[in-house]
Design an enzyme around this catalytic site. Sequence first.
Site, PDB file in Angstrom:
ATOM      1  N   GLY A  45       0.826  -1.200   0.000  1.00 54.98           N
ATOM      2  CA  GLY A  45       0.000   0.000   0.000  1.00 54.98           C
ATOM      3  C   GLY A  45       0.855   1.241   0.000  1.00 54.98           C
ATOM      4  O   GLY A  45       2.087   1.185   0.103  1.00 54.98           O
ATOM      5  N   GLY A  78       0.620   5.830   0.856  1.00 49.59           N
ATOM      6  CA  GLY A  78      -0.147   6.949   1.369  1.00 49.59           C
ATOM      7  C   GLY A  78       0.561   8.248   1.092  1.00 49.59           C
ATOM      8  O   GLY A  78       1.450   8.334   0.235  1.00 49.59           O
ATOM      9  N   GLN A  79       0.175   9.287   1.811  1.00 48.48           N
ATOM     10  CA  GLN A  79       0.700  10.616   1.549  1.00 48.48           C
ATOM     11  C   GLN A  79       2.189  10.711   1.855  1.00 48.48           C
ATOM     12  O   GLN A  79       2.932  11.430   1.190  1.00 48.48           O
ATOM     13  CB  GLN A  79      -0.080  11.637   2.393  1.00 48.48           C
ATOM     14  N   PHE A  80       2.645   9.972   2.881  1.00 51.83           N
ATOM     15  CA  PHE A  80       4.012  10.156   3.346  1.00 51.83           C
ATOM     16  C   PHE A  80       4.933   8.981   3.034  1.00 51.83           C
ATOM     17  O   PHE A  80       6.115   9.044   3.324  1.00 51.83           O
ATOM     18  CB  PHE A  80       4.019  10.404   4.863  1.00 51.83           C
ATOM     19  N   GLY A  81       4.398   7.892   2.507  1.00 53.09           N
ATOM     20  CA  GLY A  81       5.291   6.778   2.255  1.00 53.09           C
ATOM     21  C   GLY A  81       4.579   5.560   1.725  1.00 53.09           C
ATOM     22  O   GLY A  81       3.432   5.643   1.277  1.00 53.09           O
ATOM     23  N   GLU A  82       5.267   4.409   1.774  1.00 58.60           N
ATOM     24  CA  GLU A  82       4.751   3.170   1.220  1.00 58.60           C
ATOM     25  C   GLU A  82       5.029   2.024   2.178  1.00 58.60           C
ATOM     26  O   GLU A  82       5.907   2.117   3.048  1.00 58.60           O
ATOM     27  CB  GLU A  82       5.409   2.893  -0.142  1.00 58.60           C
ATOM     28  N   VAL A  83       4.268   0.925   1.988  1.00 58.53           N
ATOM     29  CA  VAL A  83       4.514  -0.303   2.726  1.00 58.53           C
ATOM     30  C   VAL A  83       4.784  -1.401   1.707  1.00 58.53           C
ATOM     31  O   VAL A  83       3.998  -1.603   0.776  1.00 58.53           O
ATOM     32  CB  VAL A  83       3.304  -0.693   3.612  1.00 58.53           C
ATOM     33  N   LYS A 131       8.047  -0.514   6.159  1.00 56.49           N
ATOM     34  CA  LYS A 131       7.421   0.805   6.055  1.00 56.49           C
ATOM     35  C   LYS A 131       8.504   1.799   5.674  1.00 56.49           C
ATOM     36  O   LYS A 131       9.516   1.929   6.368  1.00 56.49           O
ATOM     37  CB  LYS A 131       6.790   1.205   7.383  1.00 56.49           C
ATOM     38  N   ASP A 143      -7.914   0.477  14.980  1.00 56.53           N
ATOM     39  CA  ASP A 143      -8.299  -0.144  13.704  1.00 56.53           C
ATOM     40  C   ASP A 143      -8.199  -1.665  13.818  1.00 56.53           C
ATOM     41  O   ASP A 143      -7.671  -2.331  12.929  1.00 56.53           O
ATOM     42  CB  ASP A 143      -7.424   0.367  12.563  1.00 56.53           C
TER      43      ASP A 143
END
Length: 853
Positions: free
Chosen positions: A567, A569-574, A605, A709
């Site tokens: 996945g 997002g705004q600040f990075g990846e996994v 991460k 979550d």
Amino acid sequence: IHKLPALTLILMENHLLFLLPETLSCVVGVCRYPLGMSGGQIQDEDISASSQWSESTAARYGRLDFEEGDGAWCPERTVEPDSLKEFLQVDLRSLHFITLVGTQGRHAGGIGNEFAQMYKIKYSRDGSRWISWRNRQGNQVIEGNRNAYDIMLKDLEPPIIARFVRFMPVSDHSMNVCMRVELYGCEWLDGLVSYNAPAGEQMSLEGQPVHFNDSVYDGAVIYSMTEGLGQLTDGMCGLDDFTHSHVYNVWPGYDYVGWTNESFPNGYVEIMFEFDRTRNFTTMKVHCNNMFMQHIKAFRQVVCYFRSEADWEATPLSFSPVVDDVNPSARFITVSLANHMASAMKCHFYFADAWMMFSEITFQSDTAMYNTTLAPPKTGSGPPTRDDPTHKIDDSNTRILIGCLVAIIFILVAIIVIILWRQVWQKMLEKASRRMLDDELTASLSLQSETFAYSHNNPSSSSSSSAPSEQESSSTYERIFPLGPDYQEPSRLIRKLPEFSHSSEEAGMSYCDGVPHYAEADIVNLQGVTGGNTYAVPALTMDLLSGKDVAVEEFPRKLLTFKEKLGEGQFGEVHLCEAEGMQEFMDEDFSFDISDNQPVLVAVKMLRADANKNARNDFLKEIKIMSRLKDPNIIRLLAVCICSDPLCMITEYMENGDLNQFLSRHEPEGQLALISNAPTVSYSNLCYMATQIASGMRYLSSLNFVHRDLATRNCLVGKNYTIKIADFGMSRNLYSGDYYRIQGRAVLPIRWMSWESILLGKFTTASDVWAFGVTLWETLTFCNEQPYSQLTDEQVIENTGEFFRDQKRQVYLPQPVLCPDSVYKIMLNCWRRNTKERPSFQDIHRALLESQA
């Protein structure tokens, strides 16, 4: 609904089915109206059962889409395999042509979870002789419901003509069942209760046998057919070319009953028709095949005898149609019956060629005579009758029909006007309350927003900020909800709530039931690489961590091999990666269950190199937090890459992936799994995995950490059903449908969130307990559906308002089939409205262990 030949679906609303035939030959498609179980036209005294579990589950509660009583009819005894002792019976008071049935289980607002997975139907025209329904392939069992809420509609192929209908639940193992039902069709105006005819015969066509027997006849069949009805009254006309059949996957010639003149030395076939009473007959219509190239023609003459009382009339009626040697199409032949009064009719159909084949015979009788039926129709029954649509109605009936249609149109117009007027009036009433509500909320929330912004921009002020009083908190509750209008529009309400991106700070400023929870103290909000938080961490705990060094080693990047992006997002990846030599970087208390020279799967991460200063600081804080988490059921931080950009943290990744996907690939142990040859998971192993989740959450709560979550997508599965709790379900595109996006705000897993988290932004251990209850429900349903799958996202939010109001209208997730009462009680305790009444994770862990003892 199964496909119907030559039919176009016009409307399906509230289970009212209107279909317009593309050809007006036969009418099975237009007789699909609800007969009154859900609409109330069928009275309580006409619904009976073999037994009832309690007064609140009596037969009268077995109405489709009704929730009165305890929500359905439930028999007294458990349904056993091969036992047909239990049934729900409906008396329609007169003969009906029934084409469709609907069934439903006991939902009872989320409390019930009993339903019939299979059932059989028996029917009767006189109440004494009961007939078992079979489909066109001879099967009696009908597939029922897969859950307690959804309605399962099943076409009866063939349809039945009956006054009494019994639904008989069937099971392949001992189980509790409950049913709600509806019948669809229309009144049977023909009045025909049986026809007696010679058994259909067999033709040899190009060396292949073609059968013209009446395969769905429900009377006795030896050399002739007696005391029954079948294909000549099933509403389905045969095709022009009998070597083809309709959509039922049956043999050629199926739709016809046929005879050869070689078997009838007198030159005719005699068919006897018995009716429910004495009638004044106008016409008889016979649908005949006319493939004269195959030596098949319609009858050349029919002679009918009538019996009104005990004796047959001396003078018969004779009719000769025009013989057609040009057009091979099948057709209806209308025979005028000249208003003969009769309760029985005997007709001799004379051969015009070697073969004669019929697929449908219908009768029209005087409607005035019909009104004297022995069993008068119920008031307001409404649905039209089963009759041939090509019949020309006389002028008086036409005028009556037009008058009825005009009256119906006026009634509908009046209803529409009333509805529109009520909506306008309601909106006028709402404007004042909404204006007041908006003003109050604007003042209240702007004050909160200023405080939140100050707290966010001045972290040092967090510890010194004072929480509002209990009285002030109660006032906020009272102003938001009791007025009502905004609750009807969840999106408006959510827009008025404090920013979810500051939900951690919110939790620090609000009280639930007047008592602050540990996580309602000042919270440090860590911005994860994919836009979510790993955990909500109390500021005091964060302060203690901030002075400590990172307890993990630097890992060489060159030893990481990329496998898959999980996945971004705004600040990075996994990323999912393979790591070589990871064993050398492990603590003494941690080891992999693989040899030293094998690479291991890890989740990496990675923070983008261009991330801002706040994101980098949050990333380093998250590393410090993760390095302190050491529990067998929590994903471990293994190593880091922070000496150069991009910053990386390396965590465990279990070989069997996440629990959601793992369970979706498996089936519960049992007969169905043996048939499908699918991999299985036993109930004891499900409980073992759930207990591990509770244990991991017990550890997190002991550190005052809030996950926020928790779900099966965030639990990873290793060997021997080992479970470890993770945090990157939100980052996977696979689970984007599990999150509700609010414009300009966070993406929220609302189907797992407590009511106070959705409405007030409060995240505590108590809200994690709520999410655990949903996760336990997912586990015991093998993740076959989303929680509250029958509700839209907006309806889920509305349901949280019902929890807040606590007027017993909230909907709970139903009890899974595999779930015993003791475990379902744990779920319900997790979903208590009052946070103080929810169990701790220590209590849940202990209860799950006891349930397995």
